[in-house]
Design a protein around this motif. Structure first.
Motif, short mmCIF file in Angstrom:
data_model
loop_
_atom_site.label_atom_id
_atom_site.label_comp_id
_atom_site.label_asym_id
_atom_site.label_seq_id
_atom_site.Cartn_x
_atom_site.Cartn_y
_atom_site.Cartn_z
N THR A 233 65.53 41.58 37.75
CA THR A 233 64.36 40.75 37.91
C THR A 233 63.44 41.34 38.96
N PHE A 234 64.01 41.88 40.03
CA PHE A 234 63.20 42.44 41.11
C PHE A 234 62.46 43.69 40.65
N ASN A 235 63.18 44.59 39.97
CA ASN A 235 62.55 45.82 39.51
C ASN A 235 61.58 45.57 38.38
N GLY A 236 61.91 44.63 37.52
CA GLY A 236 60.99 44.26 36.47
C GLY A 236 59.94 43.37 37.08
N ALA A 237 59.09 42.87 36.27
CA ALA A 237 58.04 42.02 36.79
C ALA A 237 58.17 40.65 36.16
N SER A 238 57.84 39.62 36.91
CA SER A 238 57.86 38.27 36.37
C SER A 238 56.44 37.93 35.92
N ILE A 239 56.05 38.50 34.80
CA ILE A 239 54.71 38.33 34.26
C ILE A 239 54.77 37.30 33.15
N PRO A 240 53.96 36.26 33.23
CA PRO A 240 53.96 35.25 32.16
C PRO A 240 53.62 35.88 30.80
N GLU A 241 54.18 35.29 29.75
CA GLU A 241 54.00 35.82 28.39
C GLU A 241 52.54 35.84 27.96
N ASN A 242 51.71 34.93 28.48
CA ASN A 242 50.31 34.88 28.03
C ASN A 242 49.45 35.98 28.64
N ILE A 243 50.00 36.76 29.56
CA ILE A 243 49.26 37.89 30.14
C ILE A 243 49.72 39.16 29.43
N GLN A 244 48.78 39.81 28.76
CA GLN A 244 49.08 40.99 27.96
C GLN A 244 48.41 42.25 28.49
N THR A 245 47.27 42.10 29.17
CA THR A 245 46.50 43.27 29.59
C THR A 245 46.13 43.20 31.07
N ALA A 246 45.90 44.36 31.63
CA ALA A 246 45.47 44.47 33.02
C ALA A 246 44.32 45.47 33.06
N SER A 247 43.47 45.31 34.04
CA SER A 247 42.40 46.28 34.26
C SER A 247 42.36 46.62 35.74
N VAL A 248 42.00 47.86 36.01
CA VAL A 248 41.89 48.33 37.39
C VAL A 248 40.51 48.98 37.53
N GLN A 249 39.70 48.40 38.38
CA GLN A 249 38.37 48.95 38.64
C GLN A 249 38.49 50.10 39.64
N LEU A 250 37.53 51.00 39.62
CA LEU A 250 37.53 52.09 40.60
C LEU A 250 37.36 51.50 41.99
N PHE A 251 38.28 51.83 42.89
CA PHE A 251 38.21 51.35 44.26
C PHE A 251 37.19 52.19 45.03
N ASP A 252 36.18 51.52 45.58
CA ASP A 252 35.17 52.22 46.38
C ASP A 252 35.80 52.71 47.67
N ASN A 253 35.35 53.85 48.14
CA ASN A 253 35.84 54.37 49.41
C ASN A 253 34.81 54.02 50.48
N ARG A 254 35.11 53.01 51.28
CA ARG A 254 34.21 52.55 52.34
C ARG A 254 34.74 52.87 53.73
N ALA A 255 35.69 53.77 53.80
CA ALA A 255 36.26 54.16 55.10
C ALA A 255 35.22 54.98 55.88
N ALA A 256 35.34 54.95 57.18
CA ALA A 256 34.43 55.73 58.03
C ALA A 256 34.60 57.22 57.75
N TYR A 257 35.84 57.66 57.62
CA TYR A 257 36.12 59.05 57.25
C TYR A 257 36.53 59.02 55.78
N ILE A 258 35.89 59.82 54.96
CA ILE A 258 36.13 59.77 53.52
C ILE A 258 36.88 60.99 53.04
N ASN A 259 38.03 60.73 52.44
CA ASN A 259 38.75 61.76 51.70
C ASN A 259 38.14 61.74 50.30
N PRO A 260 37.55 62.84 49.85
CA PRO A 260 36.78 62.81 48.61
C PRO A 260 37.57 62.49 47.35
N VAL A 261 38.88 62.65 47.35
CA VAL A 261 39.66 62.36 46.14
C VAL A 261 40.48 61.08 46.25
#
Length: 175
Positions: A31-59
């Protein structure tokens, strides 16, 4: 005679209890290694995380975003949506810094710490009450006599792995 029967019964009881504990331990681990995701959730999306740090690593923004996608794909049954999924991750990298540690008598640091901070918004469109926004950080220490550019990629990979694991757990492992 009675003592021998009692001893055997006690031994069998201890073995059974140990067996039940092991089975329960495996169940908890799964149970710990797996995820407890409800059956009605089928998809996920991940938006590009903006880099707002004072020092920017370009990648870093791309590395982190792809790392979170990989963690979701490899750690759950969810598929990634092109647009917005049933759950959505977005946010920004808010910190990327090094700081000296373990200052020696000659005022030089023997170790340096690389820290990455990320602010994450998790939106659950199927159950909005489970949505959250939280900050995460992770770091790695390295000897100050090492050139950061020579080991930065490896350190960033380790930090991203830790951050994405923590984000995944907060979203899907109910802790």
């Amino acid at each position: 005679m009675k003592l021998t029967i009692f001893s055997k019964s006690l031994t069998i009881g201890v073995v059974l209890i140990a067996l039940v504990c092991m089975i329960q331990g495996c169940k908890i681990q799964m149970t710990f290694n797996g995820a407890s995701i409800p059956e009605n959730i089928q998809t996920a999306s991940v938006q590009l995380f903006d880099n707002r740090a004072a020092y920017i690593n370009p990648v870093l923004a791309q590395t982190f975003t792809e790392g979170l996608k990989d963690r979701i794909i490899n750690g759950s049954r969810l598929t990634l949506a092109e647009e917005t999924g049933d759950v959505d991750f977005s946010g920004a990298i808010t910190g990327y810094e090094t700081e000296p540690l373990a200052i020696q008598a000659d005022a030089r640091a023997s170790e340096t710490r690389l820290t990455v901070r990320v602010n994450v918004r998790y939106e659950n469109f199927k159950d909005p009450e489970k949505s959250w926004e939280s900050s995460f950080s992770a770091y790695r220490d390295f000897p100050s006599d090492q050139n950061i550019t020579a080991i930065e990629g490896e350190l960033v990979d380790e930090i991203v792995e830790e951050l994405t694991e923590n984000i995944f757990n907060k979203a899907f492992a109910d802790w």
